[in-house]
Enzyme design. Structure first.
Site, PDB file in Angstrom:
ATOM      1  CG  ASP A  30      -2.094   0.994   0.852  1.00 13.14           C
ATOM      2  OD1 ASP A  30      -3.299   0.318   0.845  1.00 13.14           O
ATOM      3  OD2 ASP A  30      -1.933   2.121   0.858  1.00 13.14           O
ATOM      4  CE  LYS A  35      -6.232   1.748   4.350  1.00  8.70           C
ATOM      5  NZ  LYS A  35      -7.090   1.406   3.297  1.00  8.70           N
ATOM      6  CB  CYS A 279     -19.905  -1.710  -3.855  1.00  8.17           C
ATOM      7  SG  CYS A 279     -18.167  -2.070  -3.291  1.00  8.17           S
ATOM      8  CE  LYS A 282     -16.522   2.248  -6.045  1.00  5.52           C
ATOM      9  NZ  LYS A 282     -16.058   1.370  -7.188  1.00  5.52           N
TER      10      LYS A 282
HETATM   11  C1  UDX Z   1     -11.615  -1.423  -3.869  1.00  8.55           C
HETATM   12  C2  UDX Z   1     -12.281  -0.638  -5.073  1.00  8.55           C
HETATM   13  O1  UDX Z   1     -11.870   0.484  -4.797  1.00  8.55           O
HETATM   14  C3  UDX Z   1     -13.596  -0.880  -5.498  1.00  8.55           C
HETATM   15  O2  UDX Z   1     -13.683  -0.477  -6.815  1.00  8.55           O
HETATM   16  C4  UDX Z   1     -14.045  -2.260  -5.423  1.00  8.55           C
HETATM   17  O3  UDX Z   1     -15.217  -2.463  -5.682  1.00  8.55           O
HETATM   18  C5  UDX Z   1     -13.688  -2.872  -4.187  1.00  8.55           C
HETATM   19  O4  UDX Z   1     -12.438  -2.545  -3.665  1.00  8.55           O
HETATM   20  P1  UDX Z   1     -11.921  -0.662  -1.128  1.00  8.55           P
HETATM   21  O5  UDX Z   1     -11.079  -1.855  -1.087  1.00  8.55           O
HETATM   22  O6  UDX Z   1     -12.912  -0.401  -0.410  1.00  8.55           O
HETATM   23  O7  UDX Z   1     -12.376  -1.048  -2.685  1.00  8.55           O
HETATM   24  O8  UDX Z   1     -10.922   0.363  -1.642  1.00  8.55           O
HETATM   25  P2  UDX Z   1     -10.177   1.376  -0.796  1.00  8.55           P
HETATM   26  O9  UDX Z   1     -10.751   1.156   0.513  1.00  8.55           O
HETATM   27  O10 UDX Z   1     -10.317   2.475  -1.452  1.00  8.55           O
HETATM   28  O11 UDX Z   1      -8.925   0.712  -0.523  1.00  8.55           O
HETATM   29  C6  UDX Z   1      -7.830   1.013  -1.643  1.00  8.55           C
HETATM   30  C7  UDX Z   1      -6.354   0.982  -0.970  1.00  8.55           C
HETATM   31  O12 UDX Z   1      -5.586   1.091  -2.079  1.00  8.55           O
HETATM   32  C8  UDX Z   1      -5.944   2.002  -0.231  1.00  8.55           C
HETATM   33  O13 UDX Z   1      -5.451   1.580   1.042  1.00  8.55           O
HETATM   34  C9  UDX Z   1      -5.063   2.941  -0.801  1.00  8.55           C
HETATM   35  O14 UDX Z   1      -3.965   3.397  -0.072  1.00  8.55           O
HETATM   36  C10 UDX Z   1      -4.567   1.871  -1.819  1.00  8.55           C
HETATM   37  N1  UDX Z   1      -3.781   2.443  -2.865  1.00  8.55           N
HETATM   38  C11 UDX Z   1      -4.533   3.415  -3.736  1.00  8.55           C
HETATM   39  C12 UDX Z   1      -2.490   1.930  -3.203  1.00  8.55           C
HETATM   40  O15 UDX Z   1      -1.871   1.271  -2.528  1.00  8.55           O
HETATM   41  N2  UDX Z   1      -1.650   2.608  -4.435  1.00  8.55           N
HETATM   42  C13 UDX Z   1      -2.503   3.364  -5.175  1.00  8.55           C
HETATM   43  O16 UDX Z   1      -2.100   3.828  -6.085  1.00  8.55           O
HETATM   44  C14 UDX Z   1      -3.705   3.766  -4.809  1.00  8.55           C
HETATM   45  C1  UDX Z   2     -22.067  -5.126  -2.264  1.00 10.28           C
HETATM   46  C2  UDX Z   2     -22.394  -6.445  -2.580  1.00 10.28           C
HETATM   47  O1  UDX Z   2     -23.352  -7.235  -2.167  1.00 10.28           O
HETATM   48  C3  UDX Z   2     -21.080  -7.297  -3.021  1.00 10.28           C
HETATM   49  O2  UDX Z   2     -21.253  -8.430  -3.648  1.00 10.28           O
HETATM   50  C4  UDX Z   2     -19.879  -6.536  -3.673  1.00 10.28           C
HETATM   51  O3  UDX Z   2     -18.876  -7.134  -3.592  1.00 10.28           O
HETATM   52  C5  UDX Z   2     -19.866  -5.123  -2.968  1.00 10.28           C
HETATM   53  O4  UDX Z   2     -21.341  -4.239  -2.870  1.00 10.28           O
HETATM   54  P1  UDX Z   2     -21.918  -4.165   0.327  1.00 10.28           P
HETATM   55  O5  UDX Z   2     -21.632  -2.889  -0.303  1.00 10.28           O
HETATM   56  O6  UDX Z   2     -20.847  -4.650   1.415  1.00 10.28           O
HETATM   57  O7  UDX Z   2     -21.757  -5.164  -0.756  1.00 10.28           O
HETATM   58  O8  UDX Z   2     -23.129  -4.342   1.012  1.00 10.28           O
HETATM   59  P2  UDX Z   2     -24.727  -4.981   0.748  1.00 10.28           P
HETATM   60  O9  UDX Z   2     -24.808  -6.227   1.725  1.00 10.28           O
HETATM   61  O10 UDX Z   2     -24.683  -5.630  -0.672  1.00 10.28           O
HETATM   62  O11 UDX Z   2     -25.602  -3.957   1.014  1.00 10.28           O
HETATM   63  C6  UDX Z   2     -25.475  -2.912   0.269  1.00 10.28           C
HETATM   64  C7  UDX Z   2     -26.584  -1.784   0.568  1.00 10.28           C
HETATM   65  O12 UDX Z   2     -27.971  -2.159   0.031  1.00 10.28           O
HETATM   66  C8  UDX Z   2     -26.819  -1.512   1.925  1.00 10.28           C
HETATM   67  O13 UDX Z   2     -26.991  -0.010   2.242  1.00 10.28           O
HETATM   68  C9  UDX Z   2     -27.956  -2.351   2.459  1.00 10.28           C
HETATM   69  O14 UDX Z   2     -28.497  -1.840   3.583  1.00 10.28           O
HETATM   70  C10 UDX Z   2     -28.724  -2.119   1.357  1.00 10.28           C
HETATM   71  N1  UDX Z   2     -29.828  -3.219   1.099  1.00 10.28           N
HETATM   72  C11 UDX Z   2     -29.405  -4.494   1.291  1.00 10.28           C
HETATM   73  C12 UDX Z   2     -31.186  -3.034   1.204  1.00 10.28           C
HETATM   74  O15 UDX Z   2     -31.577  -1.925   1.285  1.00 10.28           O
HETATM   75  N2  UDX Z   2     -31.870  -4.173   1.147  1.00 10.28           N
HETATM   76  C13 UDX Z   2     -31.725  -5.228   0.938  1.00 10.28           C
HETATM   77  O16 UDX Z   2     -32.469  -6.488   0.699  1.00 10.28           O
HETATM   78  C14 UDX Z   2     -29.995  -5.653   0.782  1.00 10.28           C
END
Ligand code: UDX
Ligand code: UDX
Length: 468
Positions: A30, A35, A279, A282
């Site tokens: 990272d 972090k 997720c 976006k």
């Molecule tokens: C990531 C993706 O953003 C998202 O699209 C996908 O759905 C799930 O995986 P997340 O793991 O939640 O989501 O991302 P984030 O919490 O933003 O972590 C990304 C990490 O990459 C951060 O720790 C950041 O510091 C690191 N990073 C980012 C690097 O190490 N190098 C870089 O150039 C950019």
């Molecule tokens: C989601 C996808 O489920 C996962 O497969 C992917 O890799 C990342 O995005 P996450 O964002 O962690 O995961 O949450 P999820 O449990 O899917 O809930 C997403 C949102 O939908 C939350 O705000 C939840 O409250 C809402 N939700 C979920 C509802 O309003 N109704 C439902 O029946 C289920």
């Protein structure tokens, strides 16, 4: 195998820890020094069940953390890219981190290696990653780029990673497909699940998981289409909930009837204040943008997003209709995270509503089992925090339930009733049975169901009677 994971966010850190638990030698990279320090000093920057155990189990042996990307690439056979793909102004996915990582990787490629995109990315990204690496003078025989989308949910990330419904590997030749088959072999041959210290198998999962080998483009689309379909399913049931409110039907009964159809399924049919998180919002936007670029006007996704936004304003209207004026009202709020089981407040519908109600002049005391620290970092000081659900309800004109934490569905209702100034509960997650709430003396509003009032309360006063 020797694996490098670039980016220690939700996906990267969980994938790294799980790959180590499968028996691979893993280095998580990272570029965020703070972090990295935290991870190297044994801290766990995200709230995920089983993650602290896995990190403690493998840190310093099969799991290392590093800020040196090129060194990690040289020492690995497979490099997973899990950096952020945040949203740009216009809704597209910002792939600049993915590109900069691809450029850096190209400088460290010697023998044959597979670069795997695991972040959620638009179709064609793997082709671009390949182009960037070739443009930086790498021999095409030295690498392949593959796609391996991740379907984990926050809150259950480790279990979702190790007990998935399917593993998708998007590879455009057999050589890279074979490498990824080996990475997941302890899961697909079932050996991981035989281990005494394997993570316990959650209900409703089956092992070993199927492994689907597709083209890289199909794999990229599988991820966007899956998230968009789930978001659509939530918006669909929220739209049905609005119809239920107009005709006096009960959306929970409708969910049961619709969800019993095995072609539909009951999961992700929970109405409420809409979806949030890092997720769905976006990815639906990004998929909409990808479709537009490919010449397909995916208007259905506009409606999915529109219904989701509307759920929030509908809930605000419901609070107004329950309390009349809002200025100066004391509200107890249960839930700040975007969903139960996580400390994540990214795109949280609960936080959106709290901010809107504060702007309307309400005084709010909120409680969340895990997300209050992160909320404090982003919210102004007028929001007060409680140490329990009951403390949040103390002396409040009404209680709002905004996040589906299990704890909030099992509260001591008579104690809650004692704490509240007026026994009014406005539930944005349908955690309770309406009749039970009425029997407990509450005026209870929820989503897609008629409001319920305690026995014997004259209609005119059906807005919560001040307790004697
Ligand atoms: C990531 C993706 O953003 C998202 O699209 C996908 O759905 C799930 O995986 P997340 O793991 O939640 O989501 O991302 P984030 O919490 O933003 O972590 C990304 C990490 O990459 C951060 O720790 C950041 O510091 C690191 N990073 C980012 C690097 O190490 N190098 C870089 O150039 C950019
Ligand atoms: C989601 C996808 O489920 C996962 O497969 C992917 O890799 C990342 O995005 P996450 O964002 O962690 O995961 O949450 P999820 O449990 O899917 O809930 C997403 C949102 O939908 C939350 O705000 C939840 O409250 C809402 N939700 C979920 C509802 O309003 N109704 C439902 O029946 C289920």
């Amino acid at each position: 195998m020797r694996i490098a994971v670039v980016g220690s966010g939700y996906v990267g850190l969980v994938a790294g820890a799980c790959f180590a638990d499968l028996g691979h030698q893993v280095v998580v990279v990272d570029n965020d020094e703070a972090k990295l320090d935290a991870l190297q000093n044994g801290q766990v920057p995200i709230h995920e069940q089983f993650l602290p155990e896995l990190l403690a189990r493998h840190r310093g042996s099969r799991l290392e953390f590093s800020g040196n990307l090129q060194e990690a690439v040289r020492a690995s056979d497979v490099i997973f890219v899990t950096v952020g793909t945040p949203q740009t102004e216009t809704g597209e996915a910002d792939l600049s981190f993915v590109e900069s990582v691809a450029r850096e990787i190209s400088g460290a490629l010697g023998g044959y290696k597979v670069i795997v995109e695991k972040s959620t990315v638009p179709v064609y990204t793997s082709e671009w990653v390949r182009k960037v690496i070739l443009r930086n003078g790498t021999d095409p025989a030295c690498f392949d780029v593959a796609s391996n989308p991740e379907f984990l949910r926050e809150g259950t990330a480790v279990a979702d990673f190790l007990f998935p419904d399917r593993i998708v590997i998007g590879c455009d030749n057999e050589r890279s497909a074979e490498v990824l088959r080996q990475v997941y072999a302890p899961m697909t041959d079932g050996s991981y699940y035989q281990r005494a210290n394997a993570i316990p198998q959650p209900d409703r999962t089956s092992v070993p998981p199927p492994l689907l080998v597709t083209s890289s483009k199909s794999a990229e689309l599988i991820k966007h289409a899956s998230n968009s379909f789930l978001a659509m399913k939530i918006s669909f049931i929220n739209a049905v909930a609005s119809i239920c409110e107009s005709v006096g039907a009960d959306v929970n009964q409708v969910c049961q009837g619709v969800g019993a159809d095995s072609r539909i399924g009951r999961r992700f049919l929970n109405p409420g204040i809409g979806y949030g998180g890092s997720c769905f919002p976006k990815d639906v936007l990004a998929f909409r943008a990808v479709a537009r670029e490919c010449g397909y006007d995916f208007r259905l996704l506009d409606e999915v997003m529109h219904i989701n936004e509307e759920q929030r304003t509908r809930f605000l209207r419901k609070v107004r209709s329950a309390l009349w004026t809002l200025r100066g009202k004391n509200l107890g709020v249960l839930g700040l995270a975007f969903k139960g089981g996580t400390d994540d407040i990214r795109e949280s519908p609960a936080l959106f509503l709290v901010q809107a109600l504060l702007q309307e002049g309400c005084k709010i005391t909120a409680y969340d089992p895990a997300a209050m620290e992160r909320t404090r970092e982003v919210m102004n000081s007028t929001l007060k925090y409680a140490n329990s659900a009951y403390e949040a309800a103390r002396g409040a004109d009404a209680l709002l339930i905004l996040t589906e934490w299990e704890e909030f569905a099992n509260l001591d209702l008579s104690r809650l009733n004692q704490e509240l100034k007026y026994p009014i509960v406005i539930d944005g997650r349908n955690l309770y049975d309406s009749e039970v709430m009425a029997a407990q003396g509450f005026t209870y509003y929820s989503v897609g169901r008629a409001a319920c009032h305690p026995e014997g309360v004259p209609a005119a006063l059906r807005n919560g009677v001040k307790k004697a």
